[in-house]
Design a protein around this motif. Structure first.
Motif, PDB file in Angstrom:
ATOM      1  N   VAL A   1      19.469  61.419  28.493  1.00 57.37           N
ATOM      2  CA  VAL A   1      20.380  62.531  29.162  1.00 57.37           C
ATOM      3  C   VAL A   1      20.560  62.519  30.840  1.00 57.37           C
ATOM      4  N   LEU A   2      19.419  62.597  31.456  1.00 57.53           N
ATOM      5  CA  LEU A   2      19.549  62.687  32.709  1.00 57.53           C
ATOM      6  C   LEU A   2      19.603  61.566  33.726  1.00 57.53           C
ATOM      7  N   PHE A   3      18.711  60.241  33.379  1.00 62.50           N
ATOM      8  CA  PHE A   3      18.561  59.223  34.461  1.00 62.50           C
ATOM      9  C   PHE A   3      19.648  58.330  34.428  1.00 62.50           C
ATOM     10  N   ALA A   4      20.341  58.153  33.311  1.00 62.75           N
ATOM     11  CA  ALA A   4      21.492  57.166  33.348  1.00 62.75           C
ATOM     12  C   ALA A   4      22.788  57.808  34.281  1.00 62.75           C
TER      13      ALA A   4
ATOM     14  N   THR B   1      23.458  56.295  38.088  1.00 65.22           N
ATOM     15  CA  THR B   1      24.610  55.889  38.223  1.00 65.22           C
ATOM     16  C   THR B   1      25.247  56.628  39.499  1.00 65.22           C
ATOM     17  N   SER B   2      25.250  57.941  39.697  1.00 72.37           N
ATOM     18  CA  SER B   2      25.691  58.647  41.028  1.00 72.37           C
ATOM     19  C   SER B   2      24.847  58.063  42.185  1.00 72.37           C
TER      20      SER B   2
ATOM     21  N   SER C   1      20.686  57.199  48.271  1.00 71.50           N
ATOM     22  CA  SER C   1      21.422  55.859  47.688  1.00 71.50           C
ATOM     23  C   SER C   1      20.432  55.080  47.445  1.00 71.50           C
ATOM     24  N   HIS C   2      19.090  55.222  47.148  1.00 75.99           N
ATOM     25  CA  HIS C   2      17.975  54.458  46.912  1.00 75.99           C
ATOM     26  C   HIS C   2      17.866  53.958  45.609  1.00 75.99           C
ATOM     27  N   TRP C   3      18.919  53.211  44.973  1.00 81.47           N
ATOM     28  CA  TRP C   3      18.896  53.215  43.422  1.00 81.47           C
ATOM     29  C   TRP C   3      17.935  51.986  42.969  1.00 81.47           C
ATOM     30  N   GLN C   4      17.747  51.027  44.303  1.00 75.75           N
ATOM     31  CA  GLN C   4      16.537  49.924  43.544  1.00 75.75           C
ATOM     32  C   GLN C   4      15.289  50.601  43.134  1.00 75.75           C
ATOM     33  N   LEU C   5      14.912  51.532  43.627  1.00 77.55           N
ATOM     34  CA  LEU C   5      13.315  52.072  43.262  1.00 77.55           C
ATOM     35  C   LEU C   5      13.867  52.729  41.647  1.00 77.55           C
ATOM     36  N   GLY C   6      14.924  53.202  41.449  1.00 77.21           N
ATOM     37  CA  GLY C   6      15.135  53.757  40.159  1.00 77.21           C
ATOM     38  C   GLY C   6      15.306  52.601  39.190  1.00 77.21           C
ATOM     39  N   ALA C   7      16.174  51.562  39.590  1.00 73.78           N
ATOM     40  CA  ALA C   7      16.101  50.416  38.628  1.00 73.78           C
ATOM     41  C   ALA C   7      14.890  49.811  38.255  1.00 73.78           C
ATOM     42  N   VAL C   8      13.943  49.704  39.366  1.00 73.40           N
ATOM     43  CA  VAL C   8      12.718  49.022  39.120  1.00 73.40           C
ATOM     44  C   VAL C   8      11.832  49.882  37.977  1.00 73.40           C
TER      45      VAL C   8
ATOM     46  N   ALA D   1      16.651  69.523  41.020  1.00 72.06           N
ATOM     47  CA  ALA D   1      16.666  70.017  39.546  1.00 72.06           C
ATOM     48  C   ALA D   1      16.455  68.850  38.559  1.00 72.06           C
ATOM     49  N   VAL D   2      17.205  67.829  38.882  1.00 70.00           N
ATOM     50  CA  VAL D   2      17.236  66.816  37.897  1.00 70.00           C
ATOM     51  C   VAL D   2      15.878  65.859  38.242  1.00 70.00           C
ATOM     52  N   ARG D   3      15.518  65.836  39.577  1.00 67.98           N
ATOM     53  CA  ARG D   3      14.353  65.106  39.792  1.00 67.98           C
ATOM     54  C   ARG D   3      12.989  65.691  39.254  1.00 67.98           C
ATOM     55  N   ILE D   4      12.927  67.147  39.503  1.00 69.59           N
ATOM     56  CA  ILE D   4      12.313  67.885  38.656  1.00 69.59           C
ATOM     57  C   ILE D   4      11.861  67.524  37.141  1.00 69.59           C
ATOM     58  N   SER D   5      13.081  67.514  36.678  1.00 74.40           N
ATOM     59  CA  SER D   5      13.086  67.563  35.189  1.00 74.40           C
ATOM     60  C   SER D   5      12.590  66.104  34.714  1.00 74.40           C
ATOM     61  N   LEU D   6      12.925  65.129  35.472  1.00 76.86           N
ATOM     62  CA  LEU D   6      12.313  63.852  35.260  1.00 76.86           C
ATOM     63  C   LEU D   6      10.593  63.554  35.470  1.00 76.86           C
TER      64      LEU D   6
END
Length: 458
Positions: A38-41, A45-46, A134-141, A206-211
């Motif tokens: 639900v949330l992370f993709a 992407t954003s 905008s730090h997508w690299q950490l999320g990708a790893v 809210a998304v980060r807390i949910s993760l």
């Protein structure tokens, strides 16, 4: 222990172990649902879109930027990034998970092995809270590692099914595990839905807390199966020279060669590779499709997934009940034809049409848990005794968040067309190929080839 794998258990002890086993579905489904599905993709992407466009703000309204990200010298569409990450994770899992399975088959401490993989994966999931701006690299790893450790934990978890349930009971036990998983995943998703509503002016937080909550949930509830399932010595292990890891590679090589002796098992595994890739990609892409293509808010997409979760409880239990009289094989095949209709209906759903979107969620919920739960129990009948974890490692290469053919197709078609509609429709091919291969499977022959007793209904 006899060929059934449960002769050493009395009825009460067996029931207690089965109940403890169910709880890992409850534990990991929080991550699979809230984070992976639900949330992370859409969130990553954003984040990637902000990076591609050269700025990072909390308000990405009207963001229409065609600039690609640069990954290893290649231009990658921000909208396709998540699907390429999952593809990479699955390619890695093709090398890693079979070794995990070989090690697990030789281990006398499978529950502890399950816990080690699960708690490492949950740590990666909790760390997703740190992905911001905008730090997508950490999320990708983190997504790559969490996907790998989830797959490793599920290899051990699925193999334990053979130790706690006899052949006639596995459809019921597997279906109940999936049902409890949907309940657990749905409850946390509902709580996060409330959080997103309350913090509607601070969606990113809210998304980060949910993760973070999904990772914590996964870690805490894993304690129950690790403590509640008894460790057992391995069975039918062929002696190999060297230490555990070296011997495991030797067993893996022998299994890959011996797989030709079980043509029905191999055919089912190939069928599952295709149709489950389709299922997993639909689930993984649904949140992105709902937000980016159909134009729904995060809260609306989350509501649709709540519908999937709670309808999925009934769907899993219903499929398990039907399989008692019809056999798992026939029920799986029927469910796949429904999946074909779901994909075509999703492609035809107009933008901003909430009733049809929710009706689509109901359809997914009915067939999702049932087809996956029965696939797991049916495959367990086709595995030679003592090789469960190793064979389930091959199974896990195309399970849950580790599919790669579908995500690669979806990502490429989106990059070529700049639309998610043709990308979704392209997944029909996976279901058609999967159904064609599944129709070539002879259940009775496959169970007999594996040397397992026939269930009462095949």
């Amino acid at each position: 222990m006899t060929a059934t794998g449960v002769a050493d258990l009395g009825p009460l002890r067996r029931a207690r172990e089965q109940k403890a086993w169910y709880w890992y579905d409850w534990a990991n489904s929080a991550y699979v649902t809230t984070t992976a599905a639900v949330l992370f993709a859409p969130y990553l992407t954003s984040v990637a879109e902000k990076a591609a466009c050269g700025f990072a703000t909390d308000d990405d309204e009207g963001l229409k930027c065609t600039t690609d990200l640069h990954v290893l010298g290649l231009g990658v569409s921000a909208g396709s990034l998540v699907f390429y990450i999952v593809t990479a994770a699955t390619i890695l899992s093709a090398f890693v998970l079979p070794v995990v399975g070989a090690v697990a088959d030789r281990s006398s401490h499978k529950p502890r092995l399950l816990g080690g993989f699960a708690w490492t994966g949950s740590a990666m999931a909790m760390a997703m809270f740190l992905v911001a701006g905008s730090h997508w690299q950490l999320g990708a790893v983190l997504l790559l590692l969490a996907t790998l450790f989830l797959g490793a934990s599920l290899v051990v978890y699925d193999a334990l099914l053979v130790e706690i349930a006899d052949p006639d009971d596995r459809d019921r036990v597997s279906s109940r595990g999936w049902a409890l998983g949907y309940l657990g995943g749905g409850l946390l998703l509902a709580l996060n839905f409330g959080l997103l509503t309350v913090l509607s002016d601070h969606t990113e937080l809210a998304v980060r807390i949910s993760l973070l909550s999904a990772g914590v949930w996964w870690a805490v509830f894993t304690i129950i199966p690790v403590r509640g399932i008894r460790s057992r010595p391995p069975v039918n292990v062929v002696t190999e020279p060297g230490g555990l890891l070296q011997a495991s590679f030797g067993q893996l090589w022998r299994t890959l060669k011996d797989l030709r002796r079980y043509p029905v098992t191999l055919t089912f595994l190939l069928a599952y590779l295709f149709y489950n890739d389709g299922i997993q990609t639909v689930i993984y892409a649904a949140s992105v499709y709902g937000e980016k293509q159909l134009g729904f808010e995060k809260s609306t997409v989350l509501l649709a997934f709540l519908v999937v979760q709670f309808v999925g409880i009934l769907g899993a239990l219903w499929f398990g009940r039907v399989a008692r009289g019809r056999g798992a094989y026939r029920v799986i095949l029927g469910g796949l034809f429904v999946w074909l209709l779901v994909v075509v209906a999703g492609w035809l759903t107009p933008d901003d049409n909430l009733p049809l979107f929710l009706l689509l969620a109901v359809g997914i919920g009915i067939v999702l848990g049932g087809t996956q739960a029965l696939s797991r129990s049916f495959f367990s009948q086709l595995i030679p005794r003592g090789r469960e974890a190793e064979y389930f490692s091959l199974y896990q290469a195309c399970e849950r968040g580790t599919s790669w053919i579908g995500t690669l197709i979806f990502g490429l078609v989106h990059q070529w067309t700049d639309s998610y509609r043709p990308a979704l429709l392209a997944l029909v091919v996976l279901f058609v190929v999967g159904i064609g291969l599944l129709m070539r499977v002879d259940p009775r022959r496959g169970i007999a080839e594996a040397g397992n007793p026939l269930p009462r209904v095949v």
